[in-house]
Design a protein around this motif. Structure first.
Motif, PDB file in Angstrom:
ATOM      1  N   LYS A  77       0.839  -1.204   0.000  1.00 48.60           N
ATOM      2  CA  LYS A  77       0.000   0.000   0.000  1.00 48.60           C
ATOM      3  C   LYS A  77       0.872   1.252   0.000  1.00 48.60           C
ATOM      4  N   PHE A  78       2.091   1.131   0.539  1.00 47.05           N
ATOM      5  CA  PHE A  78       2.983   2.297   0.586  1.00 47.05           C
ATOM      6  C   PHE A  78       3.690   2.527  -0.751  1.00 47.05           C
ATOM      7  N   GLY A  79       4.012   1.428  -1.431  1.00 50.44           N
ATOM      8  CA  GLY A  79       4.729   1.603  -2.698  1.00 50.44           C
ATOM      9  C   GLY A  79       4.890   0.291  -3.438  1.00 50.44           C
ATOM     10  N   PRO A  80       5.321   0.337  -4.707  1.00 46.10           N
ATOM     11  CA  PRO A  80       5.426  -0.877  -5.525  1.00 46.10           C
ATOM     12  C   PRO A  80       6.745  -1.619  -5.345  1.00 46.10           C
ATOM     13  N   TRP A  85      15.156  -1.276   0.272  1.00 48.25           N
ATOM     14  CA  TRP A  85      14.754   0.033  -0.246  1.00 48.25           C
ATOM     15  C   TRP A  85      15.879   0.614  -1.080  1.00 48.25           C
ATOM     16  N   GLY A  86      15.548   1.221  -2.217  1.00 52.27           N
ATOM     17  CA  GLY A  86      16.543   1.939  -3.005  1.00 52.27           C
ATOM     18  C   GLY A  86      16.678   3.364  -2.497  1.00 52.27           C
ATOM     19  N   ASP A  87      17.361   4.187  -3.264  1.00 53.07           N
ATOM     20  CA  ASP A  87      17.528   5.593  -2.853  1.00 53.07           C
ATOM     21  C   ASP A  87      16.735   6.483  -3.801  1.00 53.07           C
ATOM     22  N   ASP A  88      15.468   6.081  -4.033  1.00 53.29           N
ATOM     23  CA  ASP A  88      14.667   6.777  -5.046  1.00 53.29           C
ATOM     24  C   ASP A  88      13.810   7.893  -4.442  1.00 53.29           C
ATOM     25  N   ASP A  89      13.993   8.236  -3.164  1.00 52.63           N
ATOM     26  CA  ASP A  89      13.235   9.318  -2.527  1.00 52.63           C
ATOM     27  C   ASP A  89      11.726   9.086  -2.525  1.00 52.63           C
ATOM     28  N   TRP A  90      11.313   7.818  -2.676  1.00 55.75           N
ATOM     29  CA  TRP A  90       9.888   7.500  -2.646  1.00 55.75           C
ATOM     30  C   TRP A  90       9.313   7.815  -1.270  1.00 55.75           C
ATOM     31  N   ARG A  91       8.199   8.574  -1.234  1.00 60.34           N
ATOM     32  CA  ARG A  91       7.553   8.938   0.034  1.00 60.34           C
ATOM     33  C   ARG A  91       6.084   8.524   0.047  1.00 60.34           C
ATOM     34  N   GLY A  92       5.751   7.478  -0.736  1.00 59.87           N
ATOM     35  CA  GLY A  92       4.352   7.029  -0.789  1.00 59.87           C
ATOM     36  C   GLY A  92       3.655   7.591  -2.010  1.00 59.87           C
ATOM     37  N   PRO A 114      11.858   6.575   9.957  1.00 57.13           N
ATOM     38  CA  PRO A 114      10.518   7.104   9.676  1.00 57.13           C
ATOM     39  C   PRO A 114      10.547   8.236   8.655  1.00 57.13           C
ATOM     40  N   ILE A 115       9.421   8.423   7.982  1.00 53.91           N
ATOM     41  CA  ILE A 115       9.242   9.539   7.049  1.00 53.91           C
ATOM     42  C   ILE A 115       8.086  10.388   7.571  1.00 53.91           C
ATOM     43  N   GLU A 116       8.357  11.671   7.745  1.00 55.12           N
ATOM     44  CA  GLU A 116       7.409  12.550   8.429  1.00 55.12           C
ATOM     45  C   GLU A 116       6.881  13.621   7.477  1.00 55.12           C
ATOM     46  N   PHE A 117       5.595  13.949   7.618  1.00 51.24           N
ATOM     47  CA  PHE A 117       4.969  15.001   6.809  1.00 51.24           C
ATOM     48  C   PHE A 117       4.405  16.091   7.719  1.00 51.24           C
ATOM     49  N   GLU A 118       4.249  17.270   7.159  1.00 53.00           N
ATOM     50  CA  GLU A 118       3.783  18.403   7.964  1.00 53.00           C
ATOM     51  C   GLU A 118       2.359  18.231   8.458  1.00 53.00           C
ATOM     52  N   ASN A 119       1.549  17.423   7.762  1.00 58.78           N
ATOM     53  CA  ASN A 119       0.136  17.307   8.153  1.00 58.78           C
ATOM     54  C   ASN A 119      -0.107  16.272   9.257  1.00 58.78           C
ATOM     55  N   GLY A 120       0.965  15.788   9.881  1.00 55.63           N
ATOM     56  CA  GLY A 120       0.788  14.846  10.989  1.00 55.63           C
ATOM     57  C   GLY A 120       1.022  13.393  10.620  1.00 55.63           C
ATOM     58  N   THR A 121       1.088  13.098   9.326  1.00 60.05           N
ATOM     59  CA  THR A 121       1.370  11.727   8.887  1.00 60.05           C
ATOM     60  C   THR A 121       2.846  11.399   9.139  1.00 60.05           C
TER      61      THR A 121
END
Lengths: 212, 212
Positions: A77-80, A85-92, A114-121
């Motif tokens: 669900k997060f990614g294909p 993990w590669g270094d492709d900067d994938w963030r969902g 962890p990967i953090e977003f400004e909206n609380g995710t």
């Protein structure tokens, strides 16, 4: 104790909730037609559709976030990607505004920061079985725990008898192949009370509550 | 433009939504059995029921507050008094925690100073026809406007064609007498698209969206 809840899980008439193959172009694989009816604008409330008509499907869909403190999702669900993990900067799949706005536990055999977003995710990447992942998720936030799918991760929680509530949506399409929610779940109904409601769109919403 | 919405309006098979007489002991008059099924714990979300089963009725009921900025109610929903206000310190049926948490416009021929609660609920008492009351309400807050009932005030807004959405609930009881939502509303259905959904409890939920 907070509940473990599944919401808006779409299932074809032949039992599939996801396609067998997920690519960058097709997040849901061959089963994308399962989502043709789905209106994600209402997951935070029926007013999300603005001036359009409010339908029963919208109202039922809008329970998605109510009282939820954290989501657990499978890696697909997060990614294909698969493997390390590669270094492709994938963030969902969701750009800068993932719809979750809470901590999200991503089940993966390849842990990472962890990967953090400004909206609380905040995505946390955890290598754990269902019960361990649930304990970790409950430590991140109060409130109910949403199992976000896909079907493989939900099945793991069902087989461990850790699911309290499921809102399943039977979509009148036949997709032919993919990942089934029902594999290995024979007699699942014995553990639940099931209510079925059919709406004007032709969808059937099933509410599964674990017997107490 | 924000919508004008009615939610969870219970209607008996013979068309009544309130009793003919309201007293301090019987806020809904003789029609109280209309509310036997109603679970107010979920108006702010299905998690309001704690460990109990989440039913379709709960999910539909929970749309009540979504995107709502202000409520308009008839005077009889606020209290049983008629005529000029006495000095009885009446502050509504709801104690110190009215469930609204927004401004509320109470339609009355006897205006008085607002009554304010710590949880965000503020009752404003306004002598106005439907369109004027709606303009006043929209000036108090952004978001959609909920018409909170009873049936007499909702009928006034229907007759002025000011209602965008109604969630009506047909309850399979016959109350015999009371206040009807349908009086003076012949052919009302011509102005709306109507969807009906029946749940496992035997209730029928009707969603009326004004035609565009």
């Amino acid at each position: 104790m907070s509940k473990v809840r599944v919401h808006n899980l779409n299932i074809s008439l032949d039992g599939f909730s996801a396609g067998g193959t997920v690519t960058y172009d097709k997040p849901i694989g061959e089963a994308s037609r399962l989502f043709d009816h789905f209106d994600g604008r209402v997951i935070w409330g029926v007013h999300g559709i603005g001036g359009e008509a409010i339908r029963a499907d919208h109202m039922l869909t809008s329970a998605w976030n109510q009282g939820i403190g954290v989501e657990i999702m499978g890696r697909r669900k997060f990614g294909p990607q698969t493997g390390p993990w590669g270094d492709d900067d994938w963030r969902g799949w969701w750009g800068d505004e993932p719809p979750f706005r809470t901590p999200v536990v991503v089940l993966t055999h390849h842990e990472r920061a962890p990967i953090e977003f400004e909206n609380g995710t905040v995505f946390h990447f955890v290598d754990a079985h269902a019960a361990e992942a649930l304990e970790f998720a409950r430590g991140l936030a109060d409130g109910d725990v949403r199992l976000g799918g896909g079907p493989t991760s939900i099945r793991e929680f069902l087989q461990a008898d850790l699911v309290d509530f499921m809102h399943l949506v039977t979509v009148p399409v036949v997709v032919g192949a993919g990942v089934s929610i029902w594999d290995g779940c024979a007699d699942l109904q014995d553990r639940f009370d099931v209510e079925s409601v059919t709406t004007g769109s032709g969808l059937t919403h099933q509410l599964w509550n674990r017997k107490r």
